[in-house]
Scaffold this motif. Structure first.
Motif, short mmCIF file in Angstrom:
data_model
loop_
_atom_site.label_atom_id
_atom_site.label_comp_id
_atom_site.label_asym_id
_atom_site.label_seq_id
_atom_site.Cartn_x
_atom_site.Cartn_y
_atom_site.Cartn_z
N ALA A 12 -23.75 49.85 39.30
CA ALA A 12 -23.94 50.47 40.61
C ALA A 12 -24.07 51.99 40.49
CB ALA A 12 -22.77 50.12 41.53
N ILE A 13 -23.21 52.59 39.66
CA ILE A 13 -23.25 54.05 39.50
C ILE A 13 -24.58 54.47 38.90
CG2 ILE A 13 -22.23 55.99 38.25
CD1 ILE A 13 -19.52 54.41 38.53
N ALA A 14 -24.98 53.74 37.87
CA ALA A 14 -26.25 54.05 37.19
C ALA A 14 -27.41 54.00 38.18
CB ALA A 14 -26.47 53.07 36.06
N THR A 15 -27.43 52.93 39.00
CA THR A 15 -28.53 52.76 39.95
C THR A 15 -28.51 53.83 41.02
OG1 THR A 15 -28.28 50.39 39.60
CG2 THR A 15 -29.69 51.09 41.43
N ALA A 16 -27.31 54.08 41.55
CA ALA A 16 -27.20 55.00 42.67
C ALA A 16 -27.60 56.42 42.27
CB ALA A 16 -25.78 54.99 43.22
N LEU A 17 -27.30 56.80 41.04
CA LEU A 17 -27.49 58.19 40.67
C LEU A 17 -28.79 58.43 39.89
CD1 LEU A 17 -23.81 59.16 39.79
CD2 LEU A 17 -25.02 59.30 41.96
N ILE A 26 -21.71 54.84 46.85
CA ILE A 26 -21.87 55.94 45.91
C ILE A 26 -23.04 56.83 46.35
CG2 ILE A 26 -22.40 56.53 43.51
CD1 ILE A 26 -21.12 53.70 42.83
N GLY A 27 -24.12 56.16 46.79
CA GLY A 27 -25.29 56.90 47.27
C GLY A 27 -24.93 57.78 48.46
N ASN A 28 -24.14 57.23 49.38
CA ASN A 28 -23.71 58.03 50.54
C ASN A 28 -22.90 59.24 50.10
OD1 ASN A 28 -24.95 56.45 52.38
ND2 ASN A 28 -23.10 55.36 53.07
N ALA A 29 -22.00 59.02 49.14
CA ALA A 29 -21.18 60.12 48.65
C ALA A 29 -22.09 61.19 48.04
CB ALA A 29 -20.17 59.63 47.63
N GLN A 30 -23.04 60.73 47.24
CA GLN A 30 -23.99 61.66 46.61
C GLN A 30 -24.75 62.44 47.69
OE1 GLN A 30 -24.93 62.68 43.57
NE2 GLN A 30 -26.63 63.83 44.45
N LYS A 31 -25.17 61.71 48.74
CA LYS A 31 -25.99 62.34 49.77
C LYS A 31 -25.18 63.24 50.69
CE LYS A 31 -28.45 58.31 50.36
NZ LYS A 31 -28.96 57.25 51.23
N TYR A 32 -24.00 62.78 51.10
CA TYR A 32 -23.30 63.47 52.19
C TYR A 32 -22.12 64.34 51.76
CZ TYR A 32 -25.98 60.24 55.06
OH TYR A 32 -26.99 59.54 55.64
N CYS A 33 -21.60 64.13 50.55
CA CYS A 33 -20.42 64.92 50.17
C CYS A 33 -20.81 66.39 50.11
CB CYS A 33 -19.87 64.46 48.82
SG CYS A 33 -18.39 65.39 48.35
N ASP A 34 -20.14 67.21 50.92
CA ASP A 34 -20.56 68.60 51.06
C ASP A 34 -19.66 69.56 50.28
OD1 ASP A 34 -18.40 68.05 52.56
OD2 ASP A 34 -19.25 68.65 54.49
N ALA A 35 -18.87 69.02 49.35
CA ALA A 35 -18.02 69.89 48.56
C ALA A 35 -18.88 70.69 47.56
CB ALA A 35 -16.99 69.07 47.81
N GLU A 36 -18.36 71.84 47.15
CA GLU A 36 -19.12 72.66 46.22
C GLU A 36 -19.28 71.95 44.89
OE1 GLU A 36 -18.25 76.90 45.46
OE2 GLU A 36 -17.87 76.97 47.63
N ALA A 37 -18.19 71.31 44.42
CA ALA A 37 -18.27 70.48 43.22
C ALA A 37 -17.92 69.07 43.62
CB ALA A 37 -17.29 71.00 42.17
N PRO A 38 -18.90 68.32 44.09
CA PRO A 38 -18.60 67.00 44.65
C PRO A 38 -18.03 66.05 43.60
CG PRO A 38 -20.95 67.55 44.86
CD PRO A 38 -20.33 68.63 44.05
N VAL A 39 -16.95 65.41 43.98
CA VAL A 39 -16.32 64.44 43.09
C VAL A 39 -16.08 63.17 43.89
CG1 VAL A 39 -14.28 63.89 41.71
CG2 VAL A 39 -15.16 66.22 41.74
#
Lengths: 122, 896
Positions: free
Chosen positions: B753-758, B794-807
């Protein structure tokens, strides 16, 4: 230098398409991609024509239009509204807000060009 | 010499005369012309039953033996009368307001209408009164014997026991006739009271006549008499202070506590103001009664032969001097004293026995309550009559078996001491609100036991009932428990010793018992009513009335007071109210009248309860309180049920409101759905159309042509993806999805899932934090679908996480039978008001299009997890956006 058109639209491909069509026709095209500061942008840029999307991040096209109609400098600004929401009620809302021309997406490039020409000529 | 037959004839004529008097009084009272019956004079005279044959004859004997000490017997009651304002007025007021029928009723009423207490008092009263009745029988018998003694030997002497028996039977008959002729309101017996008033006059007149005869006819004048008194032993007797005080106290206490005195003082009292007259008239009466006691005693000792019974000087002096008419008069005086005492005592005791022992047992035995079938009235009257016969019969038996000898002489004071045990409880109840039923029980029991042990049993003499060695050395050799020398205080007069200890320990037990126990609500109520009697209105709680069924009351009243009387009462009350017909309006006044009427038959508490049962009005009887308590409990239960129901309703309403709000939201969303689909489809269409039109034109550079073709291509793919999502969601929602279940490792699914999402992400890639050890969980699931969910999150986190260093932290753990996978990023998270919406279709929280999705991702995730037998939810309060995926650890699928 041609008349100035301000395009407020958040979809990059559509921005690209409209900019291409109008630039080729001799219009000077400026773009803006969100609703938050759209009114300021319009006031500052003072275009001859405004092309306005409805679904914008921050503020809807209807709201922006209402605010423009309330402010003196932009009261008579020709506004062409383009929207993917093509229902009757959207058209009515646009007309109540004081739109000059209302078109639904997808549009014919020729129709957009005709509309822009007409609105600025008047 | 008066032949015995003449004596008997005179007795019969006298009794017949009393019958006439009593009958006339009853008639007058029934016709409402009995105003004169209720005069303070009659009241005062009726109090003279205090002066029994024991005082009529015995006072002289007492004086002959102990000098002026006999006066104490009169001083005590006189003090009580003088001080009527403090105690008697209170007793009478309470007696009237609470419709008290006897001293047992008074005490039980004060202590929460406890029938147990009433039974106890009744038993004590019977025990204390029986010897006294025996004493009266003895005096009458003795006086008969005096006449037969002095008769010519030709006539047979009357049998000792037979005389007493005839007297007892006659008295019972008289008492039954006038004491239970009808069941009167508040136990008033006009006929009897009138008869004893007449007897009071007779005995006073007789004693005065004998006195006058002795002083002026025998001694030869006043001065001569005084000289003789001075010369006699009586003049030299010293008065013993302690004994005098003790006897005065004793007689005062007995005056208040004797059942018969209570009957005439309180129960038969018609008007409180009569006390004012009696307060001086009664002491005057006893003073006159005692006026000639000493002269008679002195002259008797002087004139009559040595060994003559001084108790009979009143009779024997006239006889010895040949004054047969005077002797006859004297005999009638003594007869009057004895009969009036026995009659009133029998009435008082029978009321107590019947109301507190017989009726409760009968009511319980027959199923109880006001609705028993049959005529209660007959039962009440019968039980009264049997009780009267029983009380007098007991007195007779006591007389027979005690031998009728000198043992009886001392019984008067012993009986006084017995009934005096009521005093602490009675007075305490009048003045002390803290007095309780338990205290009353303790006090009475202790007092009674000491009285029996220290006075009654020893009075029979050592070795009769109490063994002689017990008398001398105490029980089990415990010297301090010797009956006549408690705690080793020997040498006291036995009577004073017993009074001192019984009353003081009685009071102490009463006090302590009251302090350590809590009064019941009814006791509190009654206590307040008794102690604050003058602050309350003169009547107890009135009926609220109104709801009572007059007819039901009539049915009940007929059973208790008799059909004719009940109808007459109802009719007259109806007339008073100005109603036609026989049924009055059951208003408060009428119910009060009726209750008083019924109380005469069945006692106050029962009458109150009976009316209470029918009217449903407020009441203070035990049963009613219980009923009220039950009802209250029911109402409380009802109201708590109602409360629960209304709470449930409120909860349902809240749920409905929530559901409605959600439905409205969903409806708005559904409505917006088409609009959304339209928008999502038209937007790529717009680009495709615009650029294809441009491409059709000539004069485009190769670079531009290529660029625009790419846009058209990408937008076509976007459209396809959107259509795929829509179809996917539709299939999932309809439950037509087919799952490919297999065994899978959670860690592997996450890897994929991580591989696909990112993959193919432009710009900075979110850092993923995992714990691979925790992820080593075998699952039986559709790994493709599960991966689809993970990819989305994971895709949502990638897209929406607004932290400077998103984790993005992925935490895996087992919880019960489930596996929990949390996806928590370090961004701002989702606004609280939007959290509930994220799983709805097109519910893009951010309207930014940079997400690129159509807003169907989480809706699809939710449907997938549902199919996999798990769930996905938003976890609030984790700092960033946090989603929790739960799925069954066993991998068991949901039903579908």
């Amino acid at each position: 230098m041609g008349k100035r058109v301000l395009l407020i639209e958040d979809e990059p491909n559509i921005i690209e398409a409209i900019s291409f069509i109008l630039s080729r026709d001799g219009w000077s095209v400026a773009t803006h991609a969100n609703g938050h500061d759209a009114v300021d942008k319009v006031t500052a840029h003072a275009p001859d024509l405004l092309i306005l999307d409805v679904m914008l991040p921050g503020k809807s096209g209807f709201e922006i239009l209402r605010e423009l109609r309330e402010a003196e400098p932009t009261r008579g600004l020709p506004v062409l509204m383009l929207t993917a929401r093509g229902q009757t009620k959207d058209r009515e809302m646009a007309e109540r807000a004081g739109v000059s021309r209302f078109m639904t997406k997808p549009f014919s490039n020729a129709d957009v060009l005709d509309a822009v020409r007409e609105l600025v000529a008047v | 010499m008066a032949p015995l037959n003449i004596l008997i004839a005179v007795c019969l004529i006298y009794v017949a005369f009393l019958f006439v008097v009593a009958f006339a009084a009853e008639r007058a009272a029934m016709r409402g012309r009995g105003g004169w019956l209720r005069s303070p004079v009659v009241y005062t005279l009726s109090l003279s039953i205090y002066c029994t044959a024991w005082t009529f004859y015995g006072a002289v004997g007492y004086a002959a033996r102990s000098g002026l000490e006999y006066l104490t017997i009169y001083i005590g009651p006189s003090l009580v009368m003088f001080g009527w304002w403090w105690v008697l007025r209170r007793l009478v007021r309470i007696g009237r307001s609470q419709r008290i029928t006897s001293i047992a009723d008074m005490i039980s009423s004060r202590y929460g209408k406890s029938n147990m207490l009433a039974v106890g008092v009744t038993v004590l009263a019977v025990i204390g009164t029986t010897p006294y009745i025996a004493l009266q029988l003895q005096s009458v018998t003795l006086s008969f014997e005096v006449f037969s003694d002095v008769q010519a030997a030709g006539q047979t002497a009357p049998d000792h026991g037979a005389t007493a028996l005839w007297v007892a039977v006659g008295l019972s008959f008289f008492t039954i006739l006038f004491g239970t002729r009808n069941l009167d309101v508040n136990e008033r017996h006009h006929g009897v009271v009138m008869a004893i008033a007449v007897e009071a006059v007779v005995k006073l007149f007789a004693l005065l006549a004998v006195g006058v005869f002795v002083v002026w006819g025998v001694a030869g004048g006043m001065s001569e008499t005084l000289a003789r008194i001075d010369a006699s032993e009586i003049g030299t007797w010293q008065m013993a202070g302690g004994r005098w005080a003790g006897l005065i106290f004793l007689s005062a206490a007995a005056f208040l506590c004797l059942p018969r005195m209570f009957q005439v003082l309180v129960v038969e009292n018609d008007n409180e103001s009569h006390l004012r007259t009696a307060s001086w008239a009664f002491p005057a009466y006893v003073m006159v009664m005692s006026l000639f006691v000493v002269p008679i005693a002195v002259m008797g000792l002087e004139i009559l032969p040595e060994g003559a019974n001084p108790d009979l000087f009143v009779l024997t002096l006239p006889l010895a001097t040949g004054q047969e008419a005077l002797a006859m008069l004297s005999f009638l005086g003594g007869f009057s004293s004895a009969t009036s005492m026995v009659i009133v005592a029998a009435i008082a005791l029978s009321t107590m026995v019947s109301n507190h022992i017989v009726m409760p047992i009968w009511l319980r035995a027959t199923g109880g309550g006001a609705m028993v079938s049959g005529d209660v009235r007959h039962v009440v009257i019968l039980s009264r009559r049997v009780s009267i016969a029983g009380v007098v019969g007991l007195g007779y038996l006591y007389f027979r078996f005690s031998g009728g000898g000198t043992a009886l002489a001392s019984i008067g004071l012993i009986a006084f001491a017995g009934v005096s045990q009521f005093l602490p409880v009675l007075i305490g109840g009048l003045f002390w609100r803290g007095a309780t039923r338990v205290g009353a029980f303790c006090g009475l029991s202790v007092g009674f036991v000491i009285w029996v042990y220290a006075l009654l049993l020893p009075s029979f003499g050592a070795g009769v009932i109490l063994p002689a060695d017990l008398m001398a050395e105490g029980p089990f050799g415990l010297g301090w428990l010797r009956p006549e020398a408690f705690f080793g205080i020997a040498g006291m007069d036995p009577l004073i010793h017993a009074i001192l200890w019984s009353i003081s320990l009685n009071t102490l037990a009463f006090f302590v018992g009251s302090l350590v126990s809590f009064p019941s609500p009814l006791e509190r109520l009654q206590g307040a009513q008794f102690v604050n009697i003058f602050e309350h209105s003169s009547r107890p709680q009135s009926w609220a009335g109104g709801k009572a069924q007059a007819e039901d009351l009539m049915v009940m009243a007929q059973r208790i007071i008799g059909a004719r009387e009940a109808q007459a009462l109802f009719e007259s009350e109806a007339r008073k109210q100005g109603m036609s017909g026989v049924l009055p309006e059951p208003n408060a006044r009428f119910l009060d009248v009726l209750e008083r009427e019924l109380a005469g038959s069945v006692g106050t508490a029962t009458a109150h309860a009976m009316i209470g049962q029918i009217t449903g009005g407020a009441s203070v009887s035990v049963e009613d309180l219980m009923a009220v308590a039950n009802e209250t409990a029911q109402i409380m239960e009802h109201s708590s049920q109602l409360e629960a129901k209304s709470e449930e309703l409120a909860r349902t309403a809240r749920q409905l409101r929530q559901a409605n709000e959600k439905l409205t939201q969903i409806s708005v969303q559904k409505d917006a759905f088409l609009s959304q689909i339209s928008h999502e489809l038209r937007t790529p269409m717009t680009s495709i159309r615009a650029f294809s039109e441009i491409l059709r034109e000539d004069g485009l550079g190769a670079g531009a042509r290529d660029k625009y073709a790419t846009i058209i291509h990408d937008e076509a793919i976007r459209l396809t993806r959107l259509l795929d999502d829509l179809l996917d969601l539709s299939v999932l929602e309809n439950g037509q999805v087919s799952l490919r279940e297999q065994s899978a490792d959670l860690g592997t699914v996450l890897d994929h899932a991580i591989a696909t999402a990112l993959t193919g992400v432009s710009g900075p890639v979110i850092r993923i934090r995992r714990d691979r050890a925790a992820e080593a969980i075998r699952l039986h699931t559709d790994p493709g679908r599960l991966a689809q969910v993970f990819i989305n999150l994971i895709g949502n986190a990638q897209k929406y996480c607004d932290a400077e260093a998103p984790v993005l932290t992925i935490e895996v753990r087992r919880a019960g039978g489930r596996v929990v996978v949390d996806f928590i990023d370090n961004g701002k998270g989702i606004a609280t008001d939007a959290q509930g919406m994220v799983f709805e279709k097109f519910a893009r929280v951010s309207s930014a299009h940079r997400a690129g999705g159509a807003g169907l991702g989480l809706a699809i995730c939710r449907e997938i997890m549902l199919r996999l037998g798990g769930s996905v939810s938003y976890l609030p309060g984790q700092g960033g956006a946090a989603f929790r995926v739960e799925l069954p650890a066993s991998g068991s699928m949901a039903a579908q």
